[in-house]
Write an enzyme that holds these catalytic residues in place. Structure first.
Site, PDB file in Angstrom:
ATOM      1  N   ASP A  78       0.613 -14.763  30.122  1.00 14.31           N
ATOM      2  CA  ASP A  78       1.925 -14.165  29.840  1.00 14.31           C
ATOM      3  C   ASP A  78       2.905 -14.344  30.995  1.00 14.31           C
ATOM      4  O   ASP A  78       4.039 -14.794  30.798  1.00 14.31           O
ATOM      5  CB  ASP A  78       1.769 -12.672  29.522  1.00 14.31           C
ATOM      6  CG  ASP A  78       0.864 -12.421  28.321  1.00 14.31           C
ATOM      7  OD1 ASP A  78       0.710 -13.337  27.508  1.00 14.31           O
ATOM      8  OD2 ASP A  78       0.318 -11.314  28.218  1.00 14.31           O
TER       9      ASP A  78
ATOM     10  N   GLY B 243      -1.284 -15.223  37.505  1.00 16.53           N
ATOM     11  CA  GLY B 243      -2.135 -16.341  37.110  1.00 16.53           C
ATOM     12  C   GLY B 243      -2.520 -16.265  35.658  1.00 16.53           C
ATOM     13  O   GLY B 243      -3.185 -17.159  35.125  1.00 16.53           O
ATOM     14  N   GLY B 244      -2.099 -15.199  34.960  1.00 14.09           N
ATOM     15  CA  GLY B 244      -2.385 -15.042  33.544  1.00 14.09           C
ATOM     16  C   GLY B 244      -1.409 -15.817  32.676  1.00 14.09           C
ATOM     17  O   GLY B 244      -0.394 -16.335  33.138  1.00 14.09           O
TER      18      GLY B 244
ATOM     19  N   CYS C 198       0.835  -1.199   0.000  1.00 10.74           N
ATOM     20  CA  CYS C 198       0.000   0.000   0.000  1.00 10.74           C
ATOM     21  C   CYS C 198       0.876   1.257   0.000  1.00 10.74           C
ATOM     22  O   CYS C 198       1.467   1.589  -1.014  1.00 10.74           O
ATOM     23  CB  CYS C 198      -0.978  -0.028   1.163  1.00 10.74           C
ATOM     24  SG  CYS C 198      -2.397   1.086   0.903  1.00 10.74           S
TER      25      CYS C 198
ATOM     26  N   HIS D  68      -3.780  -5.084   0.502  1.00 10.75           N
ATOM     27  CA  HIS D  68      -3.230  -5.607   1.763  1.00 10.75           C
ATOM     28  C   HIS D  68      -3.274  -7.141   1.760  1.00 10.75           C
ATOM     29  O   HIS D  68      -4.322  -7.726   2.026  1.00 10.75           O
ATOM     30  CB  HIS D  68      -4.023  -5.063   2.954  1.00 10.75           C
ATOM     31  CG  HIS D  68      -3.752  -3.626   3.238  1.00 10.75           C
ATOM     32  ND1 HIS D  68      -2.707  -3.207   4.034  1.00 10.75           N
ATOM     33  CD2 HIS D  68      -4.372  -2.494   2.812  1.00 10.75           C
ATOM     34  CE1 HIS D  68      -2.699  -1.884   4.090  1.00 10.75           C
ATOM     35  NE2 HIS D  68      -3.698  -1.432   3.361  1.00 10.75           N
TER      36      HIS D  68
ATOM     37  N   GLU E  69      -2.008  -9.106   3.920  1.00 14.49           N
ATOM     38  CA  GLU E  69      -1.954  -9.654   5.274  1.00 14.49           C
ATOM     39  C   GLU E  69      -3.318  -9.839   5.914  1.00 14.49           C
ATOM     40  O   GLU E  69      -3.436 -10.528   6.935  1.00 14.49           O
ATOM     41  CB  GLU E  69      -1.090  -8.743   6.171  1.00 14.49           C
ATOM     42  CG  GLU E  69      -1.707  -7.398   6.514  1.00 14.49           C
ATOM     43  CD  GLU E  69      -1.480  -6.313   5.470  1.00 14.49           C
ATOM     44  OE1 GLU E  69      -1.710  -5.135   5.783  1.00 14.49           O
ATOM     45  OE2 GLU E  69      -1.084  -6.647   4.334  1.00 14.49           O
TER      46      GLU E  69
END
Length: 511
Positions: A227, A224-225, A78, A169, A171
């Site tokens: 990540d 506790g997540g 683009c 685009h 993607e």
């Protein structure tokens, strides 16, 4: 490790380009267009992103495309394609009409870049300028029914390596064969060997952590997540008991969450201390009504407790964090960080306050990649597939002042909702779900008695990345069952409503 660089000109789609490249098992990084480039041997190619700017604006962002292409192959998408065409002498001007949405791409000349692509293919347009005329030294590869130049390629004499340009685009999901085109660029044009895999990442990251940390000790706040758990597991794999985890019960976790998460950490062999700090947080939240006040109170209280616990440890050199790639990209945005919609509940300020260095093993990964790494590390699916949960927890799902009684009420109602989603197989079909306790009471009738109790809102959304979301179309029978059980078993709630707002304009959380 081989790498593709994506030069960011400020497009909303830049992260999607990176995700598409990663899906081809090729590592990539996003950097601002004006950052200096290290042309090391492992750099295989460069992609120029789109942009909200016009190449004809006075202060339009510019890079020396020919200099880039004398080092590695280049693909302009683009804005990147328009910039390249203009820099080499082509004509870029306003389109006769704004081109946005689906278009039909027609191949005009075969090329390695377009191998295995259908002669006619659906693509996605999003631009107001268009390439009216290609410069000398470039060949037209494809058009659409509305624009004369949809894809092009440079001649061999133009630069040392080939330059490709796409006006659409590739993607995005709506470009049917766009990711195949990207793969052709990565593998056949740039020569990438597609060695970016979970196993490769784990082995390389553990080795890097061992070299970085040695015998040093690391302290880390766990939530506790997904990540923080995956980051802690990687650090533990590298340094074992020299990682000290601290998991704080802030009083606004979900029902049974504190003990359940500690049990999972124990199964993983992590060295984690659970800290019951509910009373401290409730004191800090007392009288706070506005969302930002509550967020800041929880952030401050967390730092107080974390610092207090960390001070009991000796010879700590590093602070571990579960920072992921979108956080890194945001902090290095082309036009500066986004406007603050809400403050983050994180350990901001702690590295300086405690004089610690940071270790962030996930800072190159997207969320879905973190989950894949976690699965390969043996982290239970029950934790990896958990819905996102806000750092301030139930405090921002209780509209108005937070009290211990309100938390208990919401925990019980939320538990009913989540367990019903799991029991009916719908939990994994929604991105995020939860209950919100409203500062509204209404009249009800239970048996022969009139009641005057709280109203509860249920919220469930579908999404890919949380940036946009649609309300989940849960079955009426399901909602009826959840409502009945909450009203009959959670004393204090006599009315249940379902939120059917999408994001935008609404947010996923109510505060």
């Amino acid at each position: 490790m081989e790498k593709i660089l994506i030069l960011d000109f400020g497009s909303q789609y830049t992260q999607l380009i990176a995700r598409a490249v990663r899906e081809s098992n090729v590592f990539c990084e996003i950097i601002p267009f004006n950052k200096a480039i290290d042309f090391s041997p492992n750099l295989k190619g460069i992609i120029l992103s789109g942009s909200p700017c016009s190449v004809n604006e006075a202060n339009a962002p510019v890079v020396d495309v020919q200099a880039l292409a004398n080092q590695v192959p280049v693909l302009g998408i683009c804005y990147g394609a328009q910039l390249t065409a203009k820099l080499f002498g082509g004509i870029v001007a306003k389109s006769d009409k704004r081109e946005y949405g689906r278009a039909s791409f027609l191949i005009q000349q075969t090329d390695l870049f377009l191998q295995h692509i259908s002669q006619t293919s659906q693509v996605w347009m999003s631009h107001s300028d268009t390439i009216k005329q290609l410069p000398e030294g470039f060949t037209l590869l494809g058009t659409t029914d509305s624009i004369p130049v949809a894809a092009y390629k440079s001649h061999e004499s133009t630069a040392t390596f080939p330059i490709y340009g796409l006006q659409f685009h590739p993607e995005v999901y709506h470009s049917a064969e766009g990711k195949s085109m990207l793969k052709n660029f990565l593998v056949d044009i740039c020569g990438c060997t597609q060695n970016w895999t979970s196993a490769h990442f784990i082995n390389e990251t553990v080795a890097q952590l061992q070299a970085q940390l040695g015998d040093s000790k690391v302290v880390m706040g766990l939530s506790g997540g997904v990540d923080s758990t995956v980051a802690a597991t990687l650090i533990h794999k590298a340094i074992g008991k020299n990682l000290f985890g601290i998991f704080v019960d802030n009083g606004v976790l979900r029902k049974n969450e504190f003990n359940e998460v500690l049990d999972i950490y124990k199964q993983l062999g992590l060295n984690v201390k659970g800290v019951d700090a509910k009373a401290h947080f409730y004191t800090k939240l007392a009288g706070k009504v506005l969302p930002e006040e509550k967020r800041k109170a929880i952030g401050t209280a967390f730092i107080d407790i974390f610092d207090q616990e960390a001070q009991q440890l000796t010879n700590i050199s590093f602070l571990g964090q579960g920072t992921i790639y979108p956080d890194v990209i945001e902090s290095a945005a082309v036009h500066g960080p986004s406007v603050t919609i809400k403050s983050h509940h994180n350990v901001g300020g702690l590295p300086e306050k405690m004089n610690l260095k940071l270790v962030e093993p996930l800072r190159s990964l997207f969320k879905d990649e973190v989950r894949k790494i976690g699965a390969d590390l043996g982290i239970p699916a029950a934790l990896l597939n958990r819905h996102p949960f806000p750092g301030p927890g139930l405090a921002i799902r209780i509209l108005g002042e937070v009290t211990e009684d309100k938390v208990a009420l919401l925990q019980a109602a939320d538990h009913v909702f989540i367990q019903h989603l799991k029991k009916t197989g719908q939990y994994d079909q929604v991105w995020q779900a939860g209950a919100i306790l409203l500062p509204v009471k209404s009249v009800g009738v239970m048996g022969d008695e009139r009641t005057y109790e709280y109203t509860l809102a249920l919220r469930a959304v579908t999404s890919v990345d949380g940036m946009t979301a649609d309300w989940a179309h849960l079955p009426y029978d399901f909602l009826a069952d959840v409502s009945n059980e909450i009203i009959n078993h959670v004393k204090g709630i006599n009315r249940v409503v379902y939120d059917i707002s999408s994001k935008p304009p609404a947010t996923i959380e109510w505060e």
